[in-house]
Write a protein that holds these residues in place. Sequence first.
Motif, PDB file in Angstrom:
ATOM      1  N   CYS A  68       0.853  -1.185   0.000  1.00 49.21           N
ATOM      2  CA  CYS A  68       0.000   0.000   0.000  1.00 49.21           C
ATOM      3  C   CYS A  68       0.886   1.231   0.000  1.00 49.21           C
ATOM      4  N   SER A  69       2.090   1.086  -0.506  1.00 50.26           N
ATOM      5  CA  SER A  69       3.101   2.132  -0.396  1.00 50.26           C
ATOM      6  C   SER A  69       2.677   3.401  -1.144  1.00 50.26           C
ATOM      7  N   ASN A  70       2.318   3.249  -2.407  1.00 48.57           N
ATOM      8  CA  ASN A  70       1.997   4.432  -3.217  1.00 48.57           C
ATOM      9  C   ASN A  70       0.723   5.073  -2.704  1.00 48.57           C
ATOM     10  N   ARG A  71       0.409   6.173  -3.312  1.00 50.82           N
ATOM     11  CA  ARG A  71      -0.902   6.765  -3.021  1.00 50.82           C
ATOM     12  C   ARG A  71      -1.898   6.008  -3.875  1.00 50.82           C
ATOM     13  N   ASN A  72      -1.707   4.729  -3.969  1.00 53.84           N
ATOM     14  CA  ASN A  72      -2.584   3.900  -4.784  1.00 53.84           C
ATOM     15  C   ASN A  72      -3.986   3.957  -4.227  1.00 53.84           C
ATOM     16  N   HIS A  73      -4.795   4.763  -4.824  1.00 48.48           N
ATOM     17  CA  HIS A  73      -6.133   4.980  -4.280  1.00 48.48           C
ATOM     18  C   HIS A  73      -6.963   3.716  -4.384  1.00 48.48           C
ATOM     19  N   GLY A  74      -7.065   3.029  -3.276  1.00 39.57           N
ATOM     20  CA  GLY A  74      -7.949   1.882  -3.249  1.00 39.57           C
ATOM     21  C   GLY A  74      -7.544   0.742  -4.163  1.00 39.57           C
ATOM     22  N   ALA A  75      -6.285   0.683  -4.498  1.00 43.61           N
ATOM     23  CA  ALA A  75      -5.856  -0.449  -5.308  1.00 43.61           C
ATOM     24  C   ALA A  75      -6.059  -1.720  -4.512  1.00 43.61           C
ATOM     25  N   THR A  76      -6.703  -2.694  -5.123  1.00 45.15           N
ATOM     26  CA  THR A  76      -7.013  -3.904  -4.384  1.00 45.15           C
ATOM     27  C   THR A  76      -5.898  -4.935  -4.499  1.00 45.15           C
ATOM     28  N   PHE A  77      -4.944  -4.661  -5.379  1.00 41.63           N
ATOM     29  CA  PHE A  77      -3.837  -5.603  -5.510  1.00 41.63           C
ATOM     30  C   PHE A  77      -2.564  -4.828  -5.842  1.00 41.63           C
ATOM     31  N   PRO A  78      -1.415  -5.389  -5.534  1.00 38.37           N
ATOM     32  CA  PRO A  78      -0.147  -4.722  -5.820  1.00 38.37           C
ATOM     33  C   PRO A  78       0.190  -4.818  -7.304  1.00 38.37           C
ATOM     34  N   GLU A  79       0.971  -3.913  -7.776  1.00 45.92           N
ATOM     35  CA  GLU A  79       1.322  -3.882  -9.196  1.00 45.92           C
ATOM     36  C   GLU A  79       2.023  -5.166  -9.634  1.00 45.92           C
ATOM     37  N   THR A  80       2.723  -5.793  -8.699  1.00 48.64           N
ATOM     38  CA  THR A  80       3.446  -7.015  -9.050  1.00 48.64           C
ATOM     39  C   THR A  80       2.503  -8.136  -9.471  1.00 48.64           C
ATOM     40  N   LEU A  81       1.270  -8.099  -8.990  1.00 47.28           N
ATOM     41  CA  LEU A  81       0.343  -9.184  -9.329  1.00 47.28           C
ATOM     42  C   LEU A  81      -0.025  -9.174 -10.821  1.00 47.28           C
ATOM     43  N   PRO A  82      -0.559  -8.059 -11.364  1.00 47.03           N
ATOM     44  CA  PRO A  82      -0.799  -8.068 -12.816  1.00 47.03           C
ATOM     45  C   PRO A  82       0.508  -8.185 -13.609  1.00 47.03           C
ATOM     46  N   THR A  83       1.569  -7.594 -13.099  1.00 49.21           N
ATOM     47  CA  THR A  83       2.842  -7.669 -13.816  1.00 49.21           C
ATOM     48  C   THR A  83       3.243  -9.122 -14.072  1.00 49.21           C
ATOM     49  N   TRP A  84       3.099  -9.949 -13.049  1.00 48.73           N
ATOM     50  CA  TRP A  84       3.498 -11.349 -13.169  1.00 48.73           C
ATOM     51  C   TRP A  84       2.705 -12.044 -14.263  1.00 48.73           C
ATOM     52  N   MET A 109     -11.268  -1.506 -13.875  1.00 50.09           N
ATOM     53  CA  MET A 109      -9.922  -0.957 -13.798  1.00 50.09           C
ATOM     54  C   MET A 109      -9.577  -0.399 -12.425  1.00 50.09           C
ATOM     55  N   GLY A 110     -10.558   0.156 -11.720  1.00 54.30           N
ATOM     56  CA  GLY A 110     -10.247   0.788 -10.439  1.00 54.30           C
ATOM     57  C   GLY A 110      -9.270   1.927 -10.633  1.00 54.30           C
ATOM     58  N   SER A 111      -8.235   1.943  -9.831  1.00 51.53           N
ATOM     59  CA  SER A 111      -7.285   3.053  -9.904  1.00 51.53           C
ATOM     60  C   SER A 111      -6.204   2.829 -10.964  1.00 51.53           C
ATOM     61  N   GLY A 112      -6.344   1.792 -11.767  1.00 52.49           N
ATOM     62  CA  GLY A 112      -5.486   1.662 -12.935  1.00 52.49           C
ATOM     63  C   GLY A 112      -4.202   0.882 -12.735  1.00 52.49           C
ATOM     64  N   THR A 113      -4.161   0.047 -11.726  1.00 52.45           N
ATOM     65  CA  THR A 113      -2.938  -0.698 -11.446  1.00 52.45           C
ATOM     66  C   THR A 113      -2.536  -1.579 -12.632  1.00 52.45           C
ATOM     67  N   THR A 114      -3.505  -2.245 -13.230  1.00 50.35           N
ATOM     68  CA  THR A 114      -3.195  -3.112 -14.370  1.00 50.35           C
ATOM     69  C   THR A 114      -2.636  -2.292 -15.530  1.00 50.35           C
ATOM     70  N   ALA A 115      -3.223  -1.123 -15.768  1.00 46.82           N
ATOM     71  CA  ALA A 115      -2.757  -0.282 -16.871  1.00 46.82           C
ATOM     72  C   ALA A 115      -1.311   0.181 -16.640  1.00 46.82           C
ATOM     73  N   ILE A 116      -1.010   0.590 -15.418  1.00 51.15           N
ATOM     74  CA  ILE A 116       0.357   1.009 -15.092  1.00 51.15           C
ATOM     75  C   ILE A 116       1.341  -0.131 -15.367  1.00 51.15           C
TER      76      ILE A 116
END
Lengths: 282, 282
Positions: free
Chosen positions: B202-218, B235-242
């Motif tokens: 939850c490090s970033n100001r990830n607004h309500g991201a339900t999963f870490p970026e590493t999960l879609p990245t993998w 999409m939520g706050s766009g973690t997958t897009a990032i």
Amino acid sequence: MFMEWDRLYLGDCRAVLVGFPQNSVDLIFTSPPYADNRRKSPYKGVSIDRYVKWFLPISNELKRVLKPEGSFVLNIKERAIHGERQTYVLELILKMKQQGWLWTEEYIWHKKNCYPGKWPNRFRDAWERCLHFTKDKRFKMFQEAVMVPMGSWKEKRLSQLSNNDLIRHESTVSSGLDRKVSNWVGRRLAYPTNVLYLPTECSNRNHGATFPETLPTWFIRLFTQEGDVVLDPFMGSGTTAIACIKNNRHFIGIEITRQYYEVAYDAIKIEKAKAILQSLNH
Amino acid sequence: MFMEWDRLYLGDCRAVLVGFPQNSVDLIFTSPPYADNRRKSPYKGVSIDRYVKWFLPISNELKRVLKPEGSFVLNIKERAIHGERQTYVLELILKMKQQGWLWTEEYIWHKKNCYPGKWPNRFRDAWERCLHFTKDKRFKMFQEAVMVPMGSWKEKRLSQLSNNDLIRHESTVSSGLDRKVSNWVGRRLAYPTNVLYLPTECSNRNHGATFPETLPTWFIRLFTQEGDVVLDPFMGSGTTAIACIKNNRHFIGIEITRQYYEVAYDAIKIEKAKAILQSLNH
DNA sequence: GTTCCGCATGAATCGATAG
DNA sequence: ACTATCGATTCATGCGGAA
């Protein structure tokens, strides 16, 4: 030499269980033969499409003999065939709910060392389900019995620890079952999660045990107290029974094959003897 | 500034997806609102008993837009209510199979640091399902893209390793997405398992991201190549897009709430700019 | 007494070959 | 075309013999 409550049965649990009194067991921990998996066992005939129908009468008897405040922990994992995961475990959960069981939780056994292999469409399967069923919303649970040291082992001053200590400690992080409790002195304890990170035991003295002793030990400590009764209707080589003896719980084991029954019988006899000697030393 | 294939939609994916061409997406990765979970979301109304019926038309559209060799990864976890695990995810798997999906695998996201809490009848929930569905038995999979450092046991015995090496060894079970991996050049790599041991970040100001970026990245690295198209219908706050931008994949994002849509839009704009600057430096 | 190294093995799964 | 069997692949672990 077995005590009143410690009993082994050679036979099919479908027949043996019928003779048991109702509401008499505190915990059932078992790992039934997975569908079409144990080729050497008489259960070999349990095909995937017949698995649920085969298991439901058994789970019904288990519900009868379990105390209202007791727990049933079912260690199982569906296989992948022709590129697809099978669904019989999912169907079993749904049917057991209809049977009156409460599906309380799904613990994950994250296997530290899983079976090797390489395929174009999947990775190695490193986890199994430990499905937790109960008869009542209010069941016995002793969370303090499985607490683990807080924080990671990295917090300790690495330079003062030998490599052996490091290795050992890492293995305790999730289970908290190591004998080296002395390492915990002065450390704060935390409650674990619903994921158990345990190694599988391979190629050692354990005759064909399909799960490590730490697995039943964890649930035995979590859901029973000393003197309680634990049942394993698919005993195999007796891993659950051994864990019971080491933790002063009574056990009832049922095994259908003579070969496994005898392996379990001998192992239990030895463990009983050890326990008696140890109690004399105190 | 978005490229042809990078698109964001503000709207209900049930309506938006209809306009998409069939067989046009390489990977779908999403974490839909869990039943009765996101109270602030318009999907709030999706109650547990209606959840499956609500999702099935969506999964049907997803099947239409997915390429035959593509993958659909569904990050989801059923809630526990009144002491019982709900079964709608199990039912969803069975229904999606009837819909024509192949249930290829169930990956486990083992959360390194899960949500704190204490309850009398359960421990903290430290895992979620990442259900892998495909349209065809032969789907794209690039296993080499997610290899992890091999256990050091065989290469060098532990006693010869420095403490730093020991720490890194712990990352064997994790994702292998750390920068530390570069330190392992020359060491043999091993294939991972179907359990991902990742922090919840939850490090970033990830607004309500339900999963870490590493999960879609993998999963993006595992199931797509550079230039492929990834879709996230929730999409939520766009973690997958990032994660897509950082890995040179195109993305299509759909989000129903204006608030999240704008958060994602801004975050993606910044990430795009970073990517452009970085490409100029090369 | 230690430490080190070789080796067997385990709830696996797929694809190819054979009947 | 369908089932049955077999080989190839892979890695953490413990045991036993060697240094």
